[in-house]
Design a protein around this motif. Structure first.
Motif, PDB file in Angstrom:
ATOM      1  N   LEU A  60       0.623  -1.242  -0.217  1.00 50.39           N
ATOM      2  CA  LEU A  60      -0.102  -0.433   0.060  1.00 50.39           C
ATOM      3  C   LEU A  60       0.927   1.439  -0.218  1.00 50.39           C
ATOM      4  N   SER A  61       0.730   2.348  -0.873  1.00 50.90           N
ATOM      5  CA  SER A  61       1.476   3.737  -0.784  1.00 50.90           C
ATOM      6  C   SER A  61       0.223   4.081   0.539  1.00 50.90           C
ATOM      7  N   GLU A  62      -0.855   4.114   0.456  1.00 48.70           N
ATOM      8  CA  GLU A  62      -1.458   5.040   1.547  1.00 48.70           C
ATOM      9  C   GLU A  62      -2.160   3.819   2.615  1.00 48.70           C
ATOM     10  N   SER A  63      -2.295   4.093   4.051  1.00 50.26           N
ATOM     11  CA  SER A  63      -2.659   3.080   4.598  1.00 50.26           C
ATOM     12  C   SER A  63      -3.648   3.976   5.559  1.00 50.26           C
ATOM     13  N   THR A  64      -4.390   3.724   4.589  1.00 52.66           N
ATOM     14  CA  THR A  64      -6.161   4.207   5.720  1.00 52.66           C
ATOM     15  C   THR A  64      -6.407   2.842   6.354  1.00 52.66           C
ATOM     16  N   ILE A  65      -7.253   2.808   7.398  1.00 50.76           N
ATOM     17  CA  ILE A  65      -7.618   1.851   7.692  1.00 50.76           C
ATOM     18  C   ILE A  65      -8.662   1.425   6.937  1.00 50.76           C
ATOM     19  N   THR A  66      -9.548   1.372   6.219  1.00 54.92           N
ATOM     20  CA  THR A  66     -10.327   0.948   5.533  1.00 54.92           C
ATOM     21  C   THR A  66      -9.140   0.444   4.302  1.00 54.92           C
ATOM     22  N   GLN A  67      -8.506   1.140   4.044  1.00 53.98           N
ATOM     23  CA  GLN A  67      -7.366   0.637   2.868  1.00 53.98           C
ATOM     24  C   GLN A  67      -6.681  -0.332   3.346  1.00 53.98           C
ATOM     25  N   ILE A  68      -6.283  -0.460   4.645  1.00 51.90           N
ATOM     26  CA  ILE A  68      -5.407  -1.658   5.082  1.00 51.90           C
ATOM     27  C   ILE A  68      -6.472  -2.988   5.539  1.00 51.90           C
ATOM     28  N   ALA A  69      -7.522  -2.761   5.812  1.00 50.69           N
ATOM     29  CA  ALA A  69      -8.733  -3.687   5.588  1.00 50.69           C
ATOM     30  C   ALA A  69      -9.103  -4.663   4.400  1.00 50.69           C
ATOM     31  N   ASP A  70      -8.800  -3.563   3.784  1.00 54.94           N
ATOM     32  CA  ASP A  70      -9.261  -4.433   1.640  1.00 54.94           C
ATOM     33  C   ASP A  70      -8.099  -4.856   1.435  1.00 54.94           C
ATOM     34  N   ALA A  71      -7.179  -4.283   1.601  1.00 50.66           N
ATOM     35  CA  ALA A  71      -6.367  -4.949   1.220  1.00 50.66           C
ATOM     36  C   ALA A  71      -5.547  -6.167   2.340  1.00 50.66           C
ATOM     37  N   ALA A  72      -5.776  -6.563   2.831  1.00 53.96           N
ATOM     38  CA  ALA A  72      -6.262  -7.652   3.814  1.00 53.96           C
ATOM     39  C   ALA A  72      -7.137  -8.714   3.227  1.00 53.96           C
ATOM     40  N   ALA A  73      -7.819  -8.254   2.966  1.00 57.59           N
ATOM     41  CA  ALA A  73      -9.401  -8.648   2.124  1.00 57.59           C
ATOM     42  C   ALA A  73      -8.745  -9.396   0.972  1.00 57.59           C
TER      43      ALA A  73
END
Length: 538
Positions: A60-73
């Motif tokens: 990830l280049s940006e790491s909001t909570i939503t982006q981190i959770a989506d990346a994990a998914a």
């Protein structure tokens, strides 16, 4: 200090801590296999699934909570291996749904994300079984929804949820008879607890150090499957070698080469270091390595050349056909059987080595056909294959074959002139017409159906049940066949593994013909690991 909220940095640290804790304990999860056979792989599958999620998070280049959770998914979805990995990927997917738009995580957000995770996982499984990771996730989520209002401190809240998860796990043998018989708790549920404990430790600021583990490097011909064009191959030469009796540690050698390529693996001890690197200058790497010790088993492959060769032979460059086939299994002989039956792609995998959703998708996408039929040939691969079908743009069809004999029988039922629907039905019906038996060895002492089985004893399995045990593979095979054959049986096929010689298999065939006079008997070299014999009775 009271922890009221989790921000994006802490959330990422918790997920990475969870991953490390599972990786360090995956062998414990593997050991909780219901059968004492040498293919316990729940921990391995869960770990590889989580590592795919970690890779996506770290990209990830940006790491909001939503982006981190989506990346994990997303990462876990593509990397899901085995039933446990697929269910885990759905838990991540549900968690991401529950955390969408959340800027800071409090106890309520945790509870809602746990509930969403459990609900999503249950919906993904056609026939949810209680006493599994699903139950552990559900009861933990239910506890979270009822009690989150009582907790201001998130660390105390998570501690209470982990205690709930452990309590549920202890009760899984009461919910599932096979667990009670094997005297184990559910492996997937245990893996989930390791993840939760790792996340909690990271939240508290406890660093979990990754233990040194041997890393398996895939063959170069399979590595190039990950590229869609030659331009994507930045480092041309896949370079592998060993350093014998090294003068320095693996970590010190790694510090000398870390900036000279990618896909670097450097593991070992004071006796041997194993190195794998993609680089544009293998000579430079070897020149550095030789200063550390004697080099052995040097292997250098040009991945661009391999990519061009694969492209030249690719099914994509052939005229589009009506049907294509993917079969999954292990063993040179078994691969030959499926190739002779016109399977387009044989994906190496099975017990201990379940292919991921992404692996299955990649080989299916390499086939230029209107309809692609996938034969998992293992009950632990069906969910990953089904997940590949759901996310593919192609017309994929999954036949629920749970063994090599079922896969072969399904292919023999295929008729080119029939419609897709007719073929899928015929192949699916054919799966139920064959009985499968397996002969392997026990990896631990256990009691199953009142049979006391000792570690290293030979065990015979028929249709998912241990039917006999003893000291000799051939004796157990004969007992197994006597158990499997009935008055309607007409054909027995014996696939012998990589630890059995042809002379022994031929002698066993003669003995089988004596106890099953009404049946034709065939022996075929399967070359499969772990299993002395795989038996098909029709």
């Amino acid at each position: 200090m009271i922890i009221k909220y989790i921000d994006n940095v802490t959330f990422k640290r918790m997920l990475l801590g969870a991953a490390v804790n599972l990786e360090n304990n995956k062998a414990i999860v593997d050991s909780l296999n219901v059968f004492p056979v040498p293919d316990g792989d729940t921990g391995t599958n869960m770990n590889l699934t989580v590592q795919s999620a970690v890779k996506e998070i770290n990209n990830l280049s940006e790491s909001t909570i939503t982006q981190i959770a989506d990346a994990a998914a997303n990462g876990s979805l593509m990397g899901a291996r085995g039933n446990s990995g697929v269910i885990l990927s759905q838990l991540f997917r549900g968690m991401a749904k529950g955390l969408k738009g959340v800027n800071k995580i409090d106890s309520k957000a945790i509870a809602e994300s746990f509930k969403s995770a459990s609900d999503t996982a249950y919906k993904a499984v056609m026939r949810p079984v209680e006493g599994t990771i699903l139950t552990v996730a559900r009861e933990t989520a239910e506890k979270a929804m009822v009690t989150y209002i009582d907790f201001e401190d998130i660390s105390l809240f998570l501690e209470s949820l982990i205690e709930q998860a452990k309590d549920t796990l202890r009760r899984t043998p009461e919910m599932l008879k096979v667990l009670k018989q094997a005297d184990v708790v559910d492996a997937g549920g245990k893996g989930l607890i390791f993840l939760l404990e790792g996340a909690l430790a990271a939240l508290k600021g406890v660093e979990i150090k990754q233990e040194k583990n041997e890393i398996k490097v895939i063959e170069t011909e399979n590595e190039v499957l990950g590229f869609s064009s030659e331009d994507e191959i930045i480092f041309t030469y896949c370079t592998e070698f060993f350093i014998k009796n090294p003068s320095r540690s693996p970590e010190e050698f790694l510090s000398k080469i870390y900036d000279k390529g990618d896909s670097i693996v450097c593991v070992g001890d004071e006796k041997l270091i194993k190195v794998h690197i993609h680089t544009n200058n293998p000579g430079q790497i070897l020149a550095i390595a030789v200063k550390y010790g004697e080099l052995a088993k040097i292997k250098i492959d040009n991945m661009k050349e391999q990519f061009r060769e694969r492209l030249k032979n690719s099914k994509q460059n052939q005229e589009k056909k009506k049907y294509g086939f993917v079969s999954i299994g292990m063993g040179d002989g078994i691969k030959k059987v499926f190739t002779d039956l016109n399977v387009d792609e044989f994906l190496s995998g099975g017990q201990t080595m379940n292919p991921s959703t992404e692996d299955i998708l990649a080989v299916a996408n390499s086939i230029n056909a209107d309809n692609i039929i996938i034969l998992p040939n293992n009950s632990n691969i069906i969910l990953a294959a089904t997940q590949a079908k759901e996310i593919s743009d192609k017309n994929l069809h999954v036949i629920p074959s749970k063994s090599i004999p079922q896969g072969i029988t399904a292919l023999l039922a295929f008729k080119y002139e029939m419609s897709v629907e007719e073929n899928i039905k015929a192949m699916t019906d054919a799966v139920s017409e064959v009985k499968t038996g397996q002969v392997t060895y026990a990896v631990r002492d256990t009691v199953f159906d009142d049979m006391e089985i000792k570690k290293d004893e030979i065990i015979a399995i028929s249709e998912g049940k241990i039917v006999s045990h003893g000291d000799n593979p051939e004796e157990q095979t004969l007992k197994l066949i006597e158990n499997m054959v009935d008055e309607d049986s007409f054909l027995i096929t014996l696939f012998y593994g990589d630890k059995v010689d042809k002379k022994t298999a031929e002698a066993l065939k003669e003995q089988i013909e004596e106890i099953a006079e009404e049946c034709d008997v065939e022996i075929i070299y399967g070359g499969q690991p772990l299993y002395y014999y795989i038996i098909s009775v029709e």
